[in-house]
Design an enzyme around this catalytic site. Structure first.
Site, PDB file in Angstrom:
ATOM      1  CG  ASN A 170      -0.190  -0.279   2.505  1.00  0.00           C
ATOM      2  OD1 ASN A 170       0.734   0.447   2.873  1.00  0.00           O
ATOM      3  ND2 ASN A 170      -0.564  -1.355   3.198  1.00  0.00           N
ATOM      4  CB  SER A 239       9.337 -15.373  -2.544  1.00  0.00           C
ATOM      5  OG  SER A 239      10.171 -14.626  -1.682  1.00  0.00           O
ATOM      6  CE  LYS A 282      12.181 -17.407  -9.532  1.00  0.00           C
ATOM      7  NZ  LYS A 282      10.864 -16.877  -9.948  1.00  0.00           N
ATOM      8  CB  SER A 314      12.521 -13.592 -21.254  1.00  0.00           C
ATOM      9  OG  SER A 314      13.223 -13.794 -20.044  1.00  0.00           O
TER      10      SER A 314
END
Length: 393
Positions: A170, A239, A282, A314
């Protein structure tokens, strides 16, 4: 941190855009890309009766006039009938997906969005704020039109693009230097909580949530040289951001919905060069997937899975610096000796999001040509005298 979309589609930043009208359904195979993605897309197109019917009638038209008339009559008759689609098609019609982490057309986020769209889902995306203008501009200019083509020949449509920075829950979490950063100027409501609230206001609910983003500012550093700040930044962006997304979106995910993330084999195996705390991030993501599957399943009947994808060229992966080496290593050592296509990951995501995977949750699904199953690198000179099978096709 994101992937891409298409261009002649109309993009709205403050409200949903009117989606493009789809092309005529009679799209012949020649309209589809002739590269390696074609084979992968053809599998999805089996769920689309129109595509396969067009190919059949294309052959029938070479027959005699009488056969031609019969074929047309049969086609018109079948078109008017309501028949169940044969086999087990992936049908996501009436479903809505939010994919966090789309900013170009060559990453897994884009591929997942495309596969979900091919199965009939409505697509919403969240794009990292600093990349938003370039992404929207590229879409408007048609830069990604070729990448938008779906199996039936139509173009993938994105109903709305939301600015998103998943590092912040937020506005109270946002430091002043970010608030005043010119790359964030002109954008608003881009924290996780605000985006979830905006999606609820605009659409009410979603059915599919996809987390396709990660960032490790010190990813090129060995773990022993990684700073506390760099390590925690990797975990925060790669994560915890998934926990935050699911926490804020799960109130608007319909029961029976699906949530997906992307992980990497470095979570459980040593990958030199993949540093900066990213392997730890990960590993945390996979552990969190199991716990979230339990909590989200019990409380909201939402499934939670993660896809362990193989290396892909990518833009994000190129930042690591040795992606080409990893792709070559995978091709030499994986059971399936071929380069992984982003579409293959996208298709698995569509399956996991569909009713066909209604009993799968808390799982790590490997889409890496089987590389995760290998215990040694068979291209090592140590094995030069062994008769190791190679791809003959």
């Amino acid at each position: 941190m994101m992937a891409t979309t298409a261009s002649s589609l109309q993009i709205a930043t403050m409200k949903p855009c009117i989606s493009l009208s789809r092309r005529a359904v009679a799209a012949c195979p020649a309209m589809l890309p002739s590269n390696s993605k074609g084979a992968s897309w053809s599998k999805l197109s089996s769920a689309c009766q129109i595509s396969s019917s067009v190919q059949l009638f294309g052959r029938s038209f070479t027959s005699t006039p009488s056969k031609f008339d019969k074929a047309v009559t049969k086609a018109m008759a079948e078109a008017g009938e309501t028949k169940p689609v044969p086999g087990l098609p992936i049908d996501l019609k009436g479903k809505r997906a939010f994919i966090a982490g789309v900013a170009d057309d060559n990453g897994y986020g884009w591929a997942i969005a495309k596969s979900l769209a091919a199965a009939g889902a409505e697509i919403l995306v969240g794009t990292w704020v600093p990349a938003l203008n370039i992404f929207e501009s590229s879409l408007r200019r048609g830069k990604f039109d070729e990448s938008r083509v779906l199996p039936d020949g139509s173009l993938m449509e994105i109903t709305k693009i939301y600015p998103l920075d998943a590092v912040f829950d937020n506005m109270e979490d946002v430091p002043e230097d970010i608030k005043t950063n010119k790359r964030y100027a002109g954008s608003s409501n881009w924290t996780v909580q605000e985006v979830a609230e905006s999606v609820k206001k605009d659409f009410g609910s979603i059915d599919i949530l996809v987390h396709s983003l990660a960032n490790g500012p010190e990813v090129t550093k060995p773990l022993l040289e990684t700073s506390r700040k760099g390590y925690l930044a990797a975990l925060s962006a790669s994560s915890y951001s998934y926990i935050s997304l699911l926490k804020h979106f799960i109130p608007i995910i319909n029961p029976g919905g699906s949530s997906l993330s992307l992980t990497y084999i470095a979570s459980e195996k040593i990958i030199p060069g993949y540093g900066g705390g990213m392997s730890s991030a990960k590993a945390a993501l996979e552990s969190d997937t199991r716990v979230l599957a339990f909590e989200a399943g019990r409380k909201h009947r939402v499934r939670v899975n993660t896809i362990s994808a193989g290396p892909l060229r990518s833009r994000a992966a190129k930042a690591i610096g040795f992606i080409d080496m990893m792709i070559d290593y995978s091709s030499a050592n994986a059971p399936l000796q071929k380069e992984l296509s982003a579409d293959e990951v996208g298709n698995v995501a569509a399956f996991l999001a569909s009713p066909l995977a209604s009993a799968i949750t808390g799982s790590v699904i490997y889409v890496d040509n089987g590389l995760h199953a290998m215990g040694v690198g068979v291209d090592s000179p140590i094995f030069k005298d062994l008769d190791i099978p190679k791809d003959q096709h």
